[in-house]
Design a protein around this motif. Sequence first.
Motif, PDB file in Angstrom:
ATOM      1  N   UNK A 166       0.700  -1.181  -0.112  1.00 18.42           N
ATOM      2  CA  UNK A 166       0.040   0.014   0.200  1.00 18.42           C
ATOM      3  C   UNK A 166       0.912   1.294   0.103  1.00 18.42           C
ATOM      4  N   UNK A 167       0.157   2.336  -0.448  1.00 21.45           N
ATOM      5  CA  UNK A 167       0.971   3.572  -0.450  1.00 21.45           C
ATOM      6  C   UNK A 167       0.311   4.383   0.495  1.00 21.45           C
ATOM      7  N   UNK A 168       0.967   5.549   1.112  1.00 25.64           N
ATOM      8  CA  UNK A 168       0.703   6.457   1.824  1.00 25.64           C
ATOM      9  C   UNK A 168       0.187   7.605   1.067  1.00 25.64           C
ATOM     10  N   UNK A 169      -1.112   8.013   1.620  1.00 24.11           N
ATOM     11  CA  UNK A 169      -1.539   9.111   0.554  1.00 24.11           C
ATOM     12  C   UNK A 169      -1.829  10.422   1.487  1.00 24.11           C
ATOM     13  N   UNK A 170      -1.545  11.413   1.202  1.00 25.57           N
ATOM     14  CA  UNK A 170      -1.696  12.777   1.808  1.00 25.57           C
ATOM     15  C   UNK A 170      -2.276  13.810   1.044  1.00 25.57           C
ATOM     16  N   UNK A 171      -3.543  14.218   1.122  1.00 29.65           N
ATOM     17  CA  UNK A 171      -4.480  15.143   0.599  1.00 29.65           C
ATOM     18  C   UNK A 171      -4.069  16.687   0.773  1.00 29.65           C
ATOM     19  N   UNK A 172      -4.234  17.519  -0.005  1.00 30.44           N
ATOM     20  CA  UNK A 172      -4.066  18.998   0.187  1.00 30.44           C
ATOM     21  C   UNK A 172      -5.012  19.772  -0.733  1.00 30.44           C
ATOM     22  N   UNK A 173      -5.001  20.962  -0.399  1.00 32.64           N
ATOM     23  CA  UNK A 173      -5.651  22.099  -1.412  1.00 32.64           C
ATOM     24  C   UNK A 173      -7.099  22.316  -1.123  1.00 32.64           C
ATOM     25  N   UNK A 174      -7.721  21.853  -0.154  1.00 31.25           N
ATOM     26  CA  UNK A 174      -9.025  22.039   0.370  1.00 31.25           C
ATOM     27  C   UNK A 174      -9.152  23.658   1.024  1.00 31.25           C
ATOM     28  N   UNK A 175     -10.293  23.898   1.268  1.00 30.75           N
ATOM     29  CA  UNK A 175     -10.461  25.443   1.639  1.00 30.75           C
ATOM     30  C   UNK A 175     -11.705  25.667   1.571  1.00 30.75           C
ATOM     31  N   UNK A 176     -11.842  27.144   1.891  1.00 31.85           N
ATOM     32  CA  UNK A 176     -13.304  27.954   1.512  1.00 31.85           C
ATOM     33  C   UNK A 176     -13.448  28.869   0.123  1.00 31.85           C
ATOM     34  N   UNK A 177     -14.402  28.338  -0.537  1.00 27.81           N
ATOM     35  CA  UNK A 177     -14.547  29.087  -1.688  1.00 27.81           C
ATOM     36  C   UNK A 177     -16.060  29.520  -1.982  1.00 27.81           C
TER      37      UNK A 177
ATOM     38  N   UNK B 142     -23.587  22.278  -2.692  1.00 25.27           N
ATOM     39  CA  UNK B 142     -23.667  20.819  -2.497  1.00 25.27           C
ATOM     40  C   UNK B 142     -22.377  20.214  -2.481  1.00 25.27           C
ATOM     41  N   UNK B 143     -21.323  20.739  -3.062  1.00 22.76           N
ATOM     42  CA  UNK B 143     -20.137  19.997  -3.225  1.00 22.76           C
ATOM     43  C   UNK B 143     -19.436  19.843  -1.839  1.00 22.76           C
ATOM     44  N   UNK B 144     -19.739  20.730  -0.954  1.00 19.80           N
ATOM     45  CA  UNK B 144     -19.117  20.901   0.384  1.00 19.80           C
ATOM     46  C   UNK B 144     -19.238  19.402   0.916  1.00 19.80           C
ATOM     47  N   UNK B 145     -17.846  18.947   1.348  1.00 17.40           N
ATOM     48  CA  UNK B 145     -17.789  17.908   2.033  1.00 17.40           C
ATOM     49  C   UNK B 145     -16.252  17.392   2.215  1.00 17.40           C
ATOM     50  N   UNK B 146     -15.748  16.397   2.948  1.00 19.19           N
ATOM     51  CA  UNK B 146     -14.440  16.267   2.968  1.00 19.19           C
ATOM     52  C   UNK B 146     -14.200  15.206   1.888  1.00 19.19           C
ATOM     53  N   UNK B 147     -13.065  15.459   1.395  1.00 17.49           N
ATOM     54  CA  UNK B 147     -12.702  14.748   0.191  1.00 17.49           C
ATOM     55  C   UNK B 147     -11.548  14.048   0.464  1.00 17.49           C
ATOM     56  N   UNK B 148     -11.652  12.657   0.032  1.00 17.02           N
ATOM     57  CA  UNK B 148     -10.636  11.750   0.459  1.00 17.02           C
ATOM     58  C   UNK B 148     -10.121  10.945  -1.206  1.00 17.02           C
TER      59      UNK B 148
ATOM     60  N   UNK C 174      -7.716   0.250  -1.250  1.00 11.34           N
ATOM     61  CA  UNK C 174      -7.306  -0.313   0.108  1.00 11.34           C
ATOM     62  C   UNK C 174      -6.437   0.770   0.650  1.00 11.34           C
ATOM     63  N   UNK C 175      -5.892   2.026  -0.141  1.00 14.76           N
ATOM     64  CA  UNK C 175      -4.927   2.882   0.307  1.00 14.76           C
ATOM     65  C   UNK C 175      -6.040   4.058   0.515  1.00 14.76           C
ATOM     66  N   UNK C 176      -5.946   4.932   1.533  1.00  9.67           N
ATOM     67  CA  UNK C 176      -6.843   6.017   1.665  1.00  9.67           C
ATOM     68  C   UNK C 176      -5.965   7.180   2.437  1.00  9.67           C
ATOM     69  N   UNK C 177      -6.425   8.364   2.285  1.00 19.51           N
ATOM     70  CA  UNK C 177      -5.883   9.762   2.916  1.00 19.51           C
ATOM     71  C   UNK C 177      -6.598  10.050   3.928  1.00 19.51           C
ATOM     72  N   UNK C 178      -6.121  11.074   4.415  1.00 21.98           N
ATOM     73  CA  UNK C 178      -6.982  11.453   6.000  1.00 21.98           C
ATOM     74  C   UNK C 178      -7.988  12.230   5.567  1.00 21.98           C
ATOM     75  N   UNK C 179      -8.120  12.768   4.371  1.00 24.62           N
ATOM     76  CA  UNK C 179      -9.118  13.656   3.558  1.00 24.62           C
ATOM     77  C   UNK C 179      -8.807  15.139   3.829  1.00 24.62           C
ATOM     78  N   UNK C 180      -9.415  16.019   3.006  1.00 29.26           N
ATOM     79  CA  UNK C 180      -9.259  17.550   3.156  1.00 29.26           C
ATOM     80  C   UNK C 180     -10.610  18.096   2.973  1.00 29.26           C
ATOM     81  N   UNK C 181     -10.779  19.183   3.777  1.00 26.25           N
ATOM     82  CA  UNK C 181     -12.085  19.901   3.790  1.00 26.25           C
ATOM     83  C   UNK C 181     -12.410  20.699   2.559  1.00 26.25           C
TER      84      UNK C 181
END
Length: 124
Positions: A1-12, A89-95, A112-119
């Motif tokens: 498995x790989x380790x996954x790290x999300x980024x780039x979320x925010x308020x828009x 309606x696109x507001x969510x935590x994205x994984x 089977x590999x998941x990141x921690x999510x970005x809001x």
Amino acid sequence: QVQLVESGGGLVQAGGSLRLSCAASGRTFSTYGMAWFRQAPGKEREFVAAIRWSSDVTNYADSVKGRFTISRDNGKNTVYLQMNSLKVEDTAVYYCAGKRWGTNSDRALDYDSWGQGTQVTVSS
């Protein structure tokens, strides 16, 4: 498995754009099918977009077709989700999710590999 790290979320604001990134560890990223899922408060996790390991063949949820684009850069071990014309309606935590030799499946159980999510929060 790989380790996954999300980024780039925010308020828009509605109608705006964001680009999410998912960085993967290791040297086997090019062999992974990758996907984005999202989960809004009180709702189940839902499929957003996916891309096959062996090509740029993609798959999108109907709710985001024409607005979101998934892409990958194997040289940077990164998968992206460009989100345009955002709606409240696109507001969510994205994984970010991955599966070695994966296709572009829309089923969470196929990864089977998941990141921690970005809001991602879209305001009206």
